[in-house]
Motif scaffolding. Sequence first.
Motif, PDB file in Angstrom:
ATOM      1  N   PHE A   7       0.852  -1.193   0.000  1.00 49.35           N
ATOM      2  CA  PHE A   7       0.000   0.000   0.000  1.00 49.35           C
ATOM      3  C   PHE A   7       0.882   1.235   0.000  1.00 49.35           C
ATOM      4  O   PHE A   7       2.104   1.162   0.212  1.00 49.35           O
ATOM      5  CB  PHE A   7      -0.932   0.004   1.220  1.00 49.35           C
ATOM      6  CG  PHE A   7      -0.221  -0.024   2.542  1.00 49.35           C
ATOM      7  CD1 PHE A   7       0.100   1.150   3.215  1.00 49.35           C
ATOM      8  CD2 PHE A   7       0.142  -1.234   3.133  1.00 49.35           C
ATOM      9  CE1 PHE A   7       0.755   1.135   4.434  1.00 49.35           C
ATOM     10  CE2 PHE A   7       0.808  -1.261   4.357  1.00 49.35           C
ATOM     11  CZ  PHE A   7       1.111  -0.078   5.004  1.00 49.35           C
ATOM     12  N   GLU A   8       0.280   2.387  -0.217  1.00 54.48           N
ATOM     13  CA  GLU A   8       1.010   3.649  -0.159  1.00 54.48           C
ATOM     14  C   GLU A   8       0.741   4.338   1.179  1.00 54.48           C
ATOM     15  O   GLU A   8      -0.358   4.254   1.732  1.00 54.48           O
ATOM     16  CB  GLU A   8       0.600   4.567  -1.302  1.00 54.48           C
ATOM     17  CG  GLU A   8       1.118   4.101  -2.654  1.00 54.48           C
ATOM     18  CD  GLU A   8       0.977   5.184  -3.708  1.00 54.48           C
ATOM     19  OE1 GLU A   8       0.109   6.069  -3.560  1.00 54.48           O
ATOM     20  OE2 GLU A   8       1.751   5.159  -4.682  1.00 54.48           O
ATOM     21  N   ALA A   9       1.789   5.009   1.677  1.00 51.52           N
ATOM     22  CA  ALA A   9       1.658   5.726   2.942  1.00 51.52           C
ATOM     23  C   ALA A   9       2.350   7.073   2.819  1.00 51.52           C
ATOM     24  O   ALA A   9       3.360   7.214   2.119  1.00 51.52           O
ATOM     25  CB  ALA A   9       2.262   4.922   4.083  1.00 51.52           C
ATOM     26  N   THR A  10       1.797   8.051   3.515  1.00 55.15           N
ATOM     27  CA  THR A  10       2.323   9.414   3.494  1.00 55.15           C
ATOM     28  C   THR A  10       2.975   9.746   4.828  1.00 55.15           C
ATOM     29  O   THR A  10       2.420   9.439   5.893  1.00 55.15           O
ATOM     30  CB  THR A  10       1.187  10.416   3.216  1.00 55.15           C
ATOM     31  OG1 THR A  10       0.550  10.084   1.981  1.00 55.15           O
ATOM     32  CG2 THR A  10       1.730  11.838   3.134  1.00 55.15           C
ATOM     33  N   LEU A  11       4.131  10.368   4.774  1.00 49.04           N
ATOM     34  CA  LEU A  11       4.806  10.821   5.977  1.00 49.04           C
ATOM     35  C   LEU A  11       4.070  12.047   6.518  1.00 49.04           C
ATOM     36  O   LEU A  11       3.990  13.084   5.848  1.00 49.04           O
ATOM     37  CB  LEU A  11       6.262  11.166   5.660  1.00 49.04           C
ATOM     38  CG  LEU A  11       7.147  11.614   6.824  1.00 49.04           C
ATOM     39  CD1 LEU A  11       7.287  10.504   7.862  1.00 49.04           C
ATOM     40  CD2 LEU A  11       8.524  12.034   6.308  1.00 49.04           C
ATOM     41  N   VAL A  12       3.516  11.935   7.734  1.00 49.87           N
ATOM     42  CA  VAL A  12       2.692  13.025   8.274  1.00 49.87           C
ATOM     43  C   VAL A  12       3.392  13.805   9.377  1.00 49.87           C
ATOM     44  O   VAL A  12       2.999  14.943   9.676  1.00 49.87           O
ATOM     45  CB  VAL A  12       1.335  12.492   8.779  1.00 49.87           C
ATOM     46  CG1 VAL A  12       0.513  11.958   7.620  1.00 49.87           C
ATOM     47  CG2 VAL A  12       1.508  11.433   9.860  1.00 49.87           C
ATOM     48  N   ASP A  30      -4.911   5.307   1.823  1.00 53.55           N
ATOM     49  CA  ASP A  30      -6.317   4.948   1.627  1.00 53.55           C
ATOM     50  C   ASP A  30      -7.155   5.119   2.886  1.00 53.55           C
ATOM     51  O   ASP A  30      -8.369   4.886   2.872  1.00 53.55           O
ATOM     52  CB  ASP A  30      -6.439   3.517   1.103  1.00 53.55           C
ATOM     53  CG  ASP A  30      -5.804   2.480   2.025  1.00 53.55           C
ATOM     54  OD1 ASP A  30      -5.493   2.824   3.190  1.00 53.55           O
ATOM     55  OD2 ASP A  30      -5.605   1.332   1.588  1.00 53.55           O
ATOM     56  N   GLY A  31      -6.520   5.513   3.993  1.00 55.48           N
ATOM     57  CA  GLY A  31      -7.249   5.763   5.229  1.00 55.48           C
ATOM     58  C   GLY A  31      -7.661   4.520   5.996  1.00 55.48           C
ATOM     59  O   GLY A  31      -8.274   4.622   7.065  1.00 55.48           O
ATOM     60  N   SER A  43       8.440  -3.072   5.075  1.00 56.56           N
ATOM     61  CA  SER A  43       9.472  -2.771   4.088  1.00 56.56           C
ATOM     62  C   SER A  43       9.059  -1.519   3.326  1.00 56.56           C
ATOM     63  O   SER A  43       7.936  -1.437   2.818  1.00 56.56           O
ATOM     64  CB  SER A  43       9.635  -3.945   3.113  1.00 56.56           C
ATOM     65  OG  SER A  43      10.586  -3.638   2.104  1.00 56.56           O
ATOM     66  N   LEU A  44       9.946  -0.529   3.282  1.00 55.83           N
ATOM     67  CA  LEU A  44       9.689   0.703   2.560  1.00 55.83           C
ATOM     68  C   LEU A  44      10.415   0.678   1.216  1.00 55.83           C
ATOM     69  O   LEU A  44      11.591   0.315   1.153  1.00 55.83           O
ATOM     70  CB  LEU A  44      10.190   1.907   3.360  1.00 55.83           C
ATOM     71  CG  LEU A  44       9.678   2.066   4.799  1.00 55.83           C
ATOM     72  CD1 LEU A  44      10.277   3.316   5.422  1.00 55.83           C
ATOM     73  CD2 LEU A  44       8.165   2.114   4.842  1.00 55.83           C
ATOM     74  N   VAL A  45       9.722   1.059   0.166  1.00 56.78           N
ATOM     75  CA  VAL A  45      10.333   1.159  -1.165  1.00 56.78           C
ATOM     76  C   VAL A  45      10.691   2.625  -1.388  1.00 56.78           C
ATOM     77  O   VAL A  45       9.805   3.491  -1.465  1.00 56.78           O
ATOM     78  CB  VAL A  45       9.374   0.658  -2.256  1.00 56.78           C
ATOM     79  CG1 VAL A  45      10.062   0.723  -3.626  1.00 56.78           C
ATOM     80  CG2 VAL A  45       8.917  -0.768  -1.960  1.00 56.78           C
ATOM     81  N   LEU A  46      11.978   2.907  -1.479  1.00 57.57           N
ATOM     82  CA  LEU A  46      12.448   4.286  -1.590  1.00 57.57           C
ATOM     83  C   LEU A  46      12.657   4.675  -3.046  1.00 57.57           C
ATOM     84  O   LEU A  46      12.925   3.815  -3.894  1.00 57.57           O
ATOM     85  CB  LEU A  46      13.760   4.443  -0.817  1.00 57.57           C
ATOM     86  CG  LEU A  46      13.756   3.959   0.634  1.00 57.57           C
ATOM     87  CD1 LEU A  46      15.096   4.247   1.289  1.00 57.57           C
ATOM     88  CD2 LEU A  46      12.619   4.586   1.421  1.00 57.57           C
ATOM     89  N   PRO A  47      12.566   5.959  -3.381  1.00 60.17           N
ATOM     90  CA  PRO A  47      12.768   6.419  -4.762  1.00 60.17           C
ATOM     91  C   PRO A  47      14.267   6.518  -5.099  1.00 60.17           C
ATOM     92  O   PRO A  47      14.747   7.534  -5.594  1.00 60.17           O
ATOM     93  CB  PRO A  47      12.084   7.790  -4.767  1.00 60.17           C
ATOM     94  CG  PRO A  47      12.245   8.282  -3.385  1.00 60.17           C
ATOM     95  CD  PRO A  47      12.131   7.071  -2.496  1.00 60.17           C
ATOM     96  N   LEU A  48      14.973   5.439  -4.799  1.00 62.11           N
ATOM     97  CA  LEU A  48      16.407   5.317  -5.077  1.00 62.11           C
ATOM     98  C   LEU A  48      16.646   3.963  -5.709  1.00 62.11           C
ATOM     99  O   LEU A  48      15.795   3.070  -5.625  1.00 62.11           O
ATOM    100  CB  LEU A  48      17.223   5.442  -3.776  1.00 62.11           C
ATOM    101  CG  LEU A  48      17.014   6.699  -2.929  1.00 62.11           C
ATOM    102  CD1 LEU A  48      17.718   6.546  -1.581  1.00 62.11           C
ATOM    103  CD2 LEU A  48      17.527   7.935  -3.651  1.00 62.11           C
ATOM    104  N   GLU A  98       5.813   3.595  -1.122  1.00 62.41           N
ATOM    105  CA  GLU A  98       5.172   2.284  -1.179  1.00 62.41           C
ATOM    106  C   GLU A  98       5.651   1.476   0.020  1.00 62.41           C
ATOM    107  O   GLU A  98       6.836   1.470   0.349  1.00 62.41           O
ATOM    108  CB  GLU A  98       5.534   1.569  -2.477  1.00 62.41           C
ATOM    109  CG  GLU A  98       4.871   0.211  -2.638  1.00 62.41           C
ATOM    110  CD  GLU A  98       5.271  -0.453  -3.944  1.00 62.41           C
ATOM    111  OE1 GLU A  98       6.004  -1.463  -3.898  1.00 62.41           O
ATOM    112  OE2 GLU A  98       4.863   0.055  -5.007  1.00 62.41           O
ATOM    113  N   VAL A  99       4.706   0.814   0.678  1.00 64.60           N
ATOM    114  CA  VAL A  99       5.007   0.047   1.884  1.00 64.60           C
ATOM    115  C   VAL A  99       4.505  -1.380   1.693  1.00 64.60           C
ATOM    116  O   VAL A  99       3.415  -1.587   1.155  1.00 64.60           O
ATOM    117  CB  VAL A  99       4.335   0.669   3.132  1.00 64.60           C
ATOM    118  CG1 VAL A  99       4.677  -0.119   4.389  1.00 64.60           C
ATOM    119  CG2 VAL A  99       4.738   2.133   3.280  1.00 64.60           C
TER     120      VAL A  99
END
Length: 243
Positions: A7-12, A30-31, A43-48, A98-99
């Motif tokens: 799923f996608e997650a936002t840093l708040v 998605d709440g 696991s975090l997918v980083l833009p690297l 992406e998580v």
Amino acid sequence: MNQPETFEATLVSTRPVTPRVKELVFERADGKPFTFRSGQWVSLVLPLRDEKDRPLRRAYSVASVPGQSPRFELVVTRVDGGRGSTFLTDAPVGTRLEVKGPQGLFHRLTDAGPSLFVATGTGVAPFRGMIHDALAAGGDTPLWVLFGVRSPADALYRDEFEALEKAHPRLRFMLSMSRPPPEWTGLRGYVQTHALGVWRELAKQGRPHAYICGVKKMLLEVREVLKKDGGAERQQLHLESYD
């Protein structure tokens, strides 16, 4: 066994919890509630990209307490030259990643008797939820934490654990420092030097289990001394390595 969700997650929000560690709070885009079991990781997918030109991934234990919130907390140590940790500790609020998770089988056994939690650094993260869960469940089973850090500034969540200790007699929080200030009167040195004595003391209250989280060198040394000199069987030792 069900596959972990992606799923996608936002840093708040972010905040420093030690000079080199940041707490990052993410929220599912998605709440939906982020449901997990204390001790699990994501696991975090980083833009690297890694050395094979694949997306760079980094795994972190969930530091928050299970509930029905879409938010979850991670603690990240900034490593000199570490591309993943540098990106995450510098990431601005609003960053979306992406998580994949939750994942992992590092859990406290609810009917296993006295529990010893041994951690160094951010290895204490999964124990935060485990201890809150155990206290909320009630009972009088001993919960002992042996936490190793370099100095007072490195003891993340210290205030929280000490407050819980005051409120719950069955919780014992022991902090050991390898580089303590002169006025420090608590434990000194690495947790490896204290684990056996604490284990033997806890064993007087029942058949204990040890949950050990941190760098591999510490894990292996604590496991060896508990098995060789503490009489611990394999089923009593639960390990989660950070390297």
